[in-house]
Write an enzyme that holds these catalytic residues in place. Structure first.
Site, PDB file in Angstrom:
ATOM      1  N   ASP A   1      -8.703  -5.548  -6.030  1.00 51.11           N
ATOM      2  CA  ASP A   1      -8.490  -4.550  -5.215  1.00 51.11           C
ATOM      3  C   ASP A   1      -9.178  -3.264  -5.337  1.00 51.11           C
ATOM      4  O   ASP A   1      -9.123  -2.878  -6.203  1.00 51.11           O
ATOM      5  CB  ASP A   1      -6.835  -4.207  -5.274  1.00 51.11           C
ATOM      6  CG  ASP A   1      -6.220  -3.349  -3.967  1.00 51.11           C
ATOM      7  OD1 ASP A   1      -7.147  -2.620  -3.079  1.00 51.11           O
ATOM      8  OD2 ASP A   1      -5.231  -3.397  -3.913  1.00 51.11           O
TER       9      ASP A   1
ATOM     10  N   SER B   1       1.037  -1.318   0.048  1.00 47.89           N
ATOM     11  CA  SER B   1       0.102   0.065   0.078  1.00 47.89           C
ATOM     12  C   SER B   1       0.811   1.203  -0.064  1.00 47.89           C
ATOM     13  O   SER B   1       1.539   1.432  -0.888  1.00 47.89           O
ATOM     14  CB  SER B   1      -1.039  -0.034   1.227  1.00 47.89           C
ATOM     15  OG  SER B   1      -2.056   0.783   0.885  1.00 47.89           O
TER      16      SER B   1
ATOM     17  N   HIS C   1      -7.170  -6.094  -1.326  1.00 39.10           N
ATOM     18  CA  HIS C   1      -5.883  -5.337  -0.842  1.00 39.10           C
ATOM     19  C   HIS C   1      -5.274  -6.274   0.141  1.00 39.10           C
ATOM     20  O   HIS C   1      -5.320  -5.883   1.200  1.00 39.10           O
ATOM     21  CB  HIS C   1      -6.383  -3.863  -0.207  1.00 39.10           C
ATOM     22  CG  HIS C   1      -5.288  -2.979  -0.011  1.00 39.10           C
ATOM     23  ND1 HIS C   1      -4.692  -2.372  -1.046  1.00 39.10           N
ATOM     24  CD2 HIS C   1      -5.035  -2.165   0.974  1.00 39.10           C
ATOM     25  CE1 HIS C   1      -3.811  -1.435  -0.782  1.00 39.10           C
ATOM     26  NE2 HIS C   1      -3.912  -1.370   0.583  1.00 39.10           N
TER      27      HIS C   1
END
Length: 656
Positions: free
Chosen positions: A310, A203, A341
């Site tokens: 995602d 991320s 994610h």
């Protein structure tokens, strides 16, 4: 004999060989000119160093910036752990670096681990497994706090110059080009490292790795961006459509802020002003935070990992970054999973650790294993079924022009035979229409949507890459949002990526990777897939603010009643649609589930004969393209997946 004694004996033997040569003595030549350090066995590193006795230290690295305005250079804190034995033997080692804003506020990994400090201020517990696994194998691990977070000074600017230069300066320090100090003010020199650095992270952590690589900094040998952003504009917006009005860069900077107010309040105001939330435009603020154009300066290899479902860092991020790297022939590798994610440690743990180990050994230790001779792409085709391919998108992919047909007037068709120009359909905005309501029961007339269906596929069809939409439209007002979804209709067991686990659930058992201390173990809860059986699944989505149809920097309103051609991209995807499935395209206008529409209530006329879906298709052996049809098939959607209840609040508070 200790490792240090072994190295000293090698050094002494070399010295005696030199003296004997000066005396005219005949001395057998050594079997090799290079003696591998103890942690190298053949083409891999092995765990030989004592993790419990490793050196743990914290260094404050001085940056050239002062964005908190206190008159002193901002300093980035680097928490390090490295083998004591290599330091004693003066064997230089590479560094694995995870720079993150989350070490204090939120934690890392599926179990949200935070840094834990001892009485002397040094870290006694590092999040994740990287330190436990790699330090005994002859690596250092650096857990770096972003500017303005935890113990670092400065203020967070969310993808901007401060953030990237801060992390870059750590690499400069590791290569002797920047100043570092210990807490007592004494100089800290990184004379124990080769200067080779591998950045990794999920991320935001992976995003800064992309950004630092885009600077071309010397010493950064490889990056492993997992579910990472490549353009911050594309994280907050899609073709002028705005995802959130409340959780932008200013809010995010405050969320991870480690400095007491009011130190960074003025900085957050600058972020709020610069992001220009009212317009959806690209400006200098967003251009600074777009790393894709600077792929031309990347000197590091890149190992991309992303989930094709995602909804946080959408798939356009990896795809546009990957394509830019490919144009520059950057050495690269990619894993694409079915999850959302999620870190690969939590969906394919043992294989991930093994592959990452080989990757770092090759790029940081210089060990010539086979990792770069393996297939470039590894994809999760169906839950837990992985395939290797030589590249991505799939070899032989072409953009197939798919026409939109009128069908029976309620449900349109998808096929290769174009409709006649002037074949019209219309859709009137329904801002309350949810995603599931928009795509289920496609043969039923539902206000606010238009559905187009293919005939049942006679063969498997491989979709690989980025689909495009081109619509010929006439609108009754100066602006509207346009939304498009590709849908796979057909009963199947699928990943349930819309729940809190984004496709995984956490089990009660554990597995361990690496060495431990009393305060830092390498054991983590196992996971399993979250599966559901459903009659349809949305494959990919995309949005456009119609006023931004020609420019993201200078929008222009529509003239009501005038025809326009508008083009936009959906998010990248990869899937094989089995024979018998039906491919659907669903067009709606406002989408309150994913965006903040500012112009609602429009009616849009579509000229189907001048509208197209560009479908990236790689034909499988024996396959044909989409069959032609003038009648939409009847679809049953009794079993529905979870409806994305992803309001902006839900999405932006589960972004890690």
């Amino acid at each position: 004999m200790t490792m240090v004694q072994s190295f000293r004996r090698i050094t002494l033997a070399a010295a005696l060989t030199g003296l004997a040569g000066l005396a005219g003595l005949v001395v057998p030549a050594p079997a090799t000119a290079h003696v591998a350090p103890p942690h190298v066995r053949g083409t891999e590193t092995v765990p030989v160093y004592d993790y419990a006795n490793a050196i743990r230290e914290s260094v404050w690295v001085t940056t050239p910036l002062d964005n908190d305005g206190d008159g002193a250079p901002d300093k980035i804190v680097v928490d390090l752990v490295r083998p004591r034995e290599t330091a004693q033997a003066r064997v230089k080692i590479p560094v694995i670096m995870d720079a993150s804003p989350y070490y204090e506020c939120c934690g890392r990994g599926n179990e949200s681990e935070r840094k834990v400090y001892g009485p002397d201020g040094d870290v006694v517990k590092f999040p994740l497994f990287y330190d436990n696994y790699f330090v005994p194998r002859g690596y250092a691990f650096a857990a770096v706090d972003f500017n303005g977070t935890n113990r670092s000074t400065g203020c967070g600017d969310v993808g901007g110059r401060e953030e990237i230069i801060g992390a870059k300066t750590v690499i400069d320090w590791l290569n002797g080009r920047a100043h570092g100090e210990y807490a007592d003010g004494t100089v800290a020199r990184a004379d124990w490292t080769t200067g080779k650095v591998g950045m990794i992270g999920k991320s935001w952590d992976g995003t800064v790795a992309n950004g630092v690589a885009a600077t071309g900094v010397d010493g950064l040998a490889t990056i492993v961006p997992i579910s990472a952003i490549s353009s911050w504009y594309d994280y907050y917006r899609d073709n002028g459509a705005i995802y959130t009005a409340d959780f932008g860069p200013s809010w995010l900077s405050g969320f991870v802020n480690g400095r007491p107010d009011p130190i960074c309040v003025a900085n957050r105001e600058r972020l709020l002003t610069g992001s220009e939330n009212a317009t959806g435009n690209v400006n200098a603020f967003w251009s600074e935070r777009d790393f894709v154009p600077d792929a031309r300066t990347v000197r590091a290899s890149v190992f991309v990992v992303h989930g094709i479902n995602d909804l946080n860092v959408e798939t356009k991020h990896f795809a546009q970054w990957w394509d830019a790297l490919a144009r520059r022939d950057v050495p690269r590798k990619i894993w694409l999973s079915q999850e959302g994610h999620v870190d690969p440690f939590d969906f394919r743990r043992a294989d991930w650790v093994s592959t990452l180990h080989k990757w770092f050994d090759f790029w940081l230790q210089g060990l010539r294993n086979n990792v770069m001779r393996e297939p470039m792409a590894t994809l999760e085709r169906t839950p837990d079924h992985w395939v290797d391919e030589r590249t991505w998108p799939a070899p032989g992919t072409v953009k197939l022009p798919v026409s939109l047909g009128a069908g029976d007037g309620t449900t349109g068709t998808l096929g290769l035979r174009p409709s006649r120009p002037g074949t019209l359909a219309s859709v009137t905005d329904d801002p309350a229409l949810s995603e599931n309501a928009a795509v289920r029961d496609p043969n039923t007339a539902v206000p606010g949507r238009r559905v187009f269906l293919s005939a049942p596929l006679p063969h498997d069809v491989r979709i690989s890459g980025t689909a495009t939409i081109s619509l010929r439209i006439k609108v009754n007002q100066p602006n509207t949002e346009l939304s498009a979804r590709l849908v796979d209709y057909g009963r199947a067991e699928r990943i349930n990526y819309l729940g809190s686990g984004e496709g995984i659930r956490t089990l009660s058992t554990e597995s361990c990777f690496g060495a431990s201390t009393a305060g830092d173990d390498p054991c983590y809860r196992d996971t399993a897939k979250n599966l559901t059986t459903a009659d349809f699944a949305v494959l990919t989505r995309g949005w456009l603010d119609a006023a931004h149809r020609d420019s993201l920097t200078a929008p222009s309103p529509l003239v009501p009643g005038q025809w326009y051609t508008v083009d936009w991209t959906l998010h990248a995807h990869d899937t094989v649609l089995p024979a018998g499935r039906v491919l659907g395209l669903v067009i709606t206008l406002s989408d309150n589930g994913f965006t903040i529409p500012f112009n609602t209530g429009a009616t849009v006329d579509l000229d189907l004969g001048r509208s197209r879906l560009g479908l990236p298709v790689s034909l499988l052996p024996g396959a044909t393209t989409l069959p032609d049809t003038t009648t939409a098939p009847q679809i049953v959607t009794e079993l529905q997946p979870a409806d994305p209840a992803a309001t902006p609040t839900d999405r932006w508070t589960t972004f890690r």
